[in-house]
Every structure is written in structure tokens, then in C-alpha cells.
Scaffold this active site. Structure first.
Site, short mmCIF file in Angstrom:
data_model
loop_
_atom_site.label_atom_id
_atom_site.label_comp_id
_atom_site.label_asym_id
_atom_site.label_seq_id
_atom_site.Cartn_x
_atom_site.Cartn_y
_atom_site.Cartn_z
N PRO A 110 0.91 -1.35 0.07
CA PRO A 110 -0.06 0.00 0.02
C PRO A 110 0.83 1.31 -0.01
CG PRO A 110 -0.23 -1.35 1.92
CD PRO A 110 0.66 -2.10 1.17
N GLU A 142 3.72 -7.99 8.60
CA GLU A 142 3.92 -6.50 8.89
C GLU A 142 5.06 -6.02 7.61
OE1 GLU A 142 2.38 -4.65 10.97
OE2 GLU A 142 1.50 -6.54 11.61
N ARG A 158 -3.59 -8.45 -20.55
CA ARG A 158 -4.84 -8.10 -21.46
C ARG A 158 -4.17 -7.10 -22.56
NH1 ARG A 158 -7.88 -3.95 -20.65
NH2 ARG A 158 -9.66 -4.49 -21.72
N ASP A 166 -11.30 0.57 -24.21
CA ASP A 166 -11.39 0.45 -22.70
C ASP A 166 -11.43 1.84 -22.07
OD1 ASP A 166 -10.72 -1.78 -22.78
OD2 ASP A 166 -8.65 -1.73 -22.29
N1 ADE Z 1 -0.74 -5.33 0.17
C1 ADE Z 1 -1.77 -4.88 1.00
N2 ADE Z 1 -2.34 -3.94 0.63
C2 ADE Z 1 -2.13 -3.62 -0.87
C3 ADE Z 1 -2.33 -2.51 -1.48
N3 ADE Z 1 -3.57 -1.70 -1.40
N4 ADE Z 1 -1.97 -2.54 -2.71
C4 ADE Z 1 -0.80 -3.35 -2.92
N5 ADE Z 1 -0.27 -4.32 -2.19
C5 ADE Z 1 -0.83 -4.50 -0.87
#
Ligand code: ADE
Length: 244
Positions: free
Chosen positions: A88, A115, A153, A168
């Protein structure tokens, strides 16, 4: 196009690539997807892949050595492989990034758990960090699947000749126009008559107008980078007037 997925849960990847378009892409040899179990690269008796964080705190951190060995093995086979860590904290994935990635021949996708990974993995082995959105998944596996699907794709031949990525959403920074199929009348709700007219020019114009309308109403942020003709701008002005 080759994908090597480094994961502690290879079984998660079995079914998503066994159906439909991706399965055919694999069968045709256009894409190759391999899962690599990080645990197989742990060298101790108990195949330990994680440990408690230095400095204390909750949870476990994925150890550097097994991941290092796994990545080094793939890179020994193909030094040009590009290594991505799904997290994230990475750069947000969008269609432009997907397109850039589709021009590479080999991606290594590292899926984190717990973590996350020891910071030295990121510093020493990762070329790029990618997030699929501002929310937290239990691990990078689903994010890797999303990335593989979106990139595959765009690999030439995967969509087949009757489909194309050209219409698309996001292809030209606009959302897609609405689509209809039979029946022409569903419980009194009719398909827009222009689509039944056989007038291709009128249909093209209607579709462009609807793509612009939808983008204006749902994702106005996209319009600033879209390539717009003078006619498009005029249409947008009309749409803006109607929605004031
Ligand atoms: N791992 C945990 N959450 C994630 C996300 N939002 N994007 C990519 N990898 C992740």
C-alpha cells in the site's frame, strides 16, 4: 510476457488464471505465470521465513535472506527481469502504468505478508513498489493478481482479434460509453434508438458524447489530461450547461 510471483501462498493463484482470457493467453504461450514459494528458499531446518521486528512492536517481518535468494535465482535466469513489490506504500497503479509494464518481457512480483518485508529487501532488490489502491489487503497476492490481469490483457494477442483495448475506459483518458445488447426493449426500458439506426457516423458521435458525459459526471479529474478535439470541448460545454 513472463510473471514470476514470489509468495508464501502459491495455492492462492491456482484458479484465477485457469479461466477465460488469461487461460487462453497462457495456452497460446503469450503469457507465462509461475509461482515461487519463498519458503523453499529458507535454509534452516524449520524453513523460517519471518521473525519479530527489531526494536519491538506487533507482528512479524518477512526475513531478507529467503527473499534475496529467490529473487537472485530468477535474475540468474534472466537479468532483465523487473522486480516489483506490492505494498500500500507503493505508487498507485493506473492504466498508464499498466501500459508501461506491458512493454516489459519479465516481471517478478513480490507479495508481502504480516508487517511487510525487511527494509533491506526494498533497498537492495526492488525496482519499483506498486499499490493497487488506498486500502490495506491481508497480503500482496490479490494485488499481484490484479496487476497480472490488467497487464496481460495488453499483451498482443491475448484479447484476440474480436476484442480490443482501444475502447477501454482510460484508454484515451475517458470512461467508456454505455453498451447494450438484445432485447431492444426490456420491461419498457428501450435501447437508445440511434444504436439501432445503422448510421455509423451518428452512432460514433453518440458514443463520444456519452463517454464525455459519463467522464464529466463521474470522473471530472480525468478531463484535464484527456486529449480533446474542438468538437469534444463544445460537447462538454453543452453537458456542463445542462448540469449546472
Ligand atoms: N498489500 C496490502 N495492501 C496492498 C495494496 N493496497 N496494494 C498493493 N499491495 C498491497
Amino acid at each position: 510476457m513472463k510473471f514470476d510471483i514470489l509468495t508464501l501462498f502459491p495455492k492462492m493463484f491456482f484458479s484465477p488464471f485457469e479461466e477465460s482470457i488469461l487461460a487462453r493467453g497462457i495456452e497460446k504461450g503469450l503469457i507465462e505465470i509461475r509461482t515461487i514459494n519463498i519458503r523453499n528458499f529458507a535454509q534452516d531446518k524449520h524453513q523460517v521465513v519471518d521473525d519479530t521486528p527489531y526494536g519491538g512492536g506487533q507482528g512479524m517481518v518477512m526475513k531478507v535472506e529467503p527473499i534475496a535468494r529467490a529473487i537472485e535465482q530468477v535474475r540468474a535466469e534472466d537479468p532483465s527481469a523487473w522486480t516489483i513489490y506490492l505494498t500500500p506504500e507503493g505508487k498507485p497503479l493506473n492504466q498508464e502504468r499498466v501500459k508501461e509494464l506491458s512493454s516489459r518481457s519479465h516481471l517478478i512480483l513480490l507479495c508481502g505478508r504480516y508487517e511487510g518485508v525487511d527494509e533491506r529487501v526494498r533497498e537492495l532488490f526492488i525496482d519499483e513498489e506498486i499499490s493497487i489502491g488506498d486500502y490495506v489487503l491481508t497480503g500482496g497476492e490479490l494485488a499481484a493478481m490484479v496487476l497480472i490481469d490488467a497487464v496481460s490483457r495488453l499483451v498482443p494477442g491475448v484479447l484476440g482479434s474480436d476484442r480490443s483495448a482501444e475502447n477501454d475506459s482510460f484508454y484515451d483518458d475517458l470512461l467508456e460509453y454505455p453498451q447494450y445488447t438484445r432485447p431492444a426493449n426490456f420491461r419498457g426500458y428501450e435501447v437508445p434508438s440511434v444504436l439501432l439506426s445503422g448510421n455509423h457516423q451518428a452512432i460514433s458521435l453518440w458514443r463520444r458524447r456519452e463517454a464525455l458525459r459519463r467522464t464529466y459526471l463521474r470522473r471530472p479529474d480525468l478531463l484535464s489530461k484527456a486529449t480533446l478535439s474542438e468538437e469534444d470541448k463544445q460537447i462538454l460545454e453543452e453537458i456542463a450547461k445542462k448540469n449546472r
